[in-house]
Design a protein around this motif. Sequence first.
Motif, PDB file in Angstrom:
ATOM      1  N   ASP A 120       0.614  -1.169  -0.508  1.00 28.38           N
ATOM      2  CA  ASP A 120      -0.202   0.043   0.173  1.00 28.38           C
ATOM      3  C   ASP A 120       0.953   0.972   0.325  1.00 28.38           C
ATOM      4  N   ARG A 123       2.480   1.341  -4.200  1.00 31.59           N
ATOM      5  CA  ARG A 123       1.172   0.980  -5.141  1.00 31.59           C
ATOM      6  C   ARG A 123       0.307   2.770  -4.034  1.00 31.59           C
ATOM      7  N   TYR A 124      -0.787   2.090  -3.816  1.00 27.44           N
ATOM      8  CA  TYR A 124      -1.745   3.251  -3.513  1.00 27.44           C
ATOM      9  C   TYR A 124      -2.495   2.161  -2.484  1.00 27.44           C
ATOM     10  N   LEU A 141      -9.116   6.590  -4.302  1.00 20.91           N
ATOM     11  CA  LEU A 141      -8.341   5.807  -4.507  1.00 20.91           C
ATOM     12  C   LEU A 141      -6.850   7.137  -3.941  1.00 20.91           C
ATOM     13  N   PRO A 143      -3.388   7.236  -4.067  1.00 22.49           N
ATOM     14  CA  PRO A 143      -1.789   6.783  -5.281  1.00 22.49           C
ATOM     15  C   PRO A 143      -0.814   7.083  -4.122  1.00 22.49           C
ATOM     16  N   LEU A 147       2.635   4.418  -8.324  1.00 26.49           N
ATOM     17  CA  LEU A 147       1.066   5.036  -8.953  1.00 26.49           C
ATOM     18  C   LEU A 147       1.867   6.719  -9.855  1.00 26.49           C
ATOM     19  N   ARG A 148       1.901   6.774  -8.829  1.00 25.78           N
ATOM     20  CA  ARG A 148       1.370   8.902  -8.862  1.00 25.78           C
ATOM     21  C   ARG A 148       3.721   8.966  -9.597  1.00 25.78           C
TER      22      ARG A 148
END
Length: 367
Positions: A120, A123-124, A141, A143, A147-148
């Motif tokens: 977590d 990633r997100y 969500l 991020p 992910l960003r």
Amino acid sequence: MTALDPTAERAQRPPAEVRYADELAKLAADDGDPRPPGWALSLRAARRFILGDPAAGIRRKFVGDPSLIDRALVALATSRGLMLVGEPGTAKSLLSELLAAAISGDSTLTIQGGAATTEDQIRYSWNYALLVADGPSPRALVPAPLLRGMAQGRVVRFEEITRCPLEVQDCLLSPLSDRVLAVPELPGSDAMVFAREGFNVIATANTRDRGVNEMSAALKRRFNFETVFPIPDLATELELVEAEAGELLRRSGVTVPPRRDLLEVLVTTFRELRTGITERGDAMERLSSVMSTAEAVSVAHAVGLRGWFLRGEAGDAADVVACLAGTAAKDDAEDLARLRRYLEQQVSRRSGAQWQALHDARHLLPG
């Protein structure tokens, strides 16, 4: 806090893109070379940013092999990530930060690896209030750096990756190979995040941590490995320690520079305790603690603070002895005894006022 946050100027240590904003802007304005897709600077401009260009007023920020910088930049322009390995305190994190600032203009997309790091955090995750109210949605969500970085086309830094459990490390496999991150909780096109041009990953690992959580062969194949070695010669290391300690002291409110003759004694001491070899080539006991250039900078900073705020001066050999104890005795209780024997046996053979003062202050070691 982002690189554009004005409060970053008041931070104890602003990110590289804030500290060197003027240099980055100048390099970008003068940069007529081709750039890899998504990069803020060309490879040659990024190289000048890191290694310096005195004629253009660009200071050198990393002391090391220039070919290492060339290889690192080329690796990051490919579809493979960059893995920087080496002894603790060899400026791997600094190099990672400088590379990210030059390529993306933002070095703050950082994951700090550790035993408690989860997927977590990489990633997100989810805003659970929105998740309960509306179900899985892009609005719910949250991020994380990976992910960003993929969505924005920026470099992501993964510090101390081998401190993470193997299964957590392997969440990088798909983003590095297929350049895609699945978000299976979301429907339709939102379920896949495709990396934009400019995305890549720089990871760091200490050679002393090998075996803690060894990387999988699959993940290793997705990185180019580069070793960052300690500074080989005394003069270069002394120059770096003087510059970095001087900057830290100025930021700490100390208005006198560190004494160069004292720094020479300090850096020589660190090099001998690190390698187990004196300047004359004689073998001696080495410490198990990390006696890196970064640690030498920290001790020089502490010596200056101690001298200035306690006595209104730049610091002396007695301050060096007092500050060395906290650096030497970290991993092995015997290291303090090794340091005492060094001050008694090796330092006593040296000529010079600062060496004599260091020997005279040996009684300040605790225990």
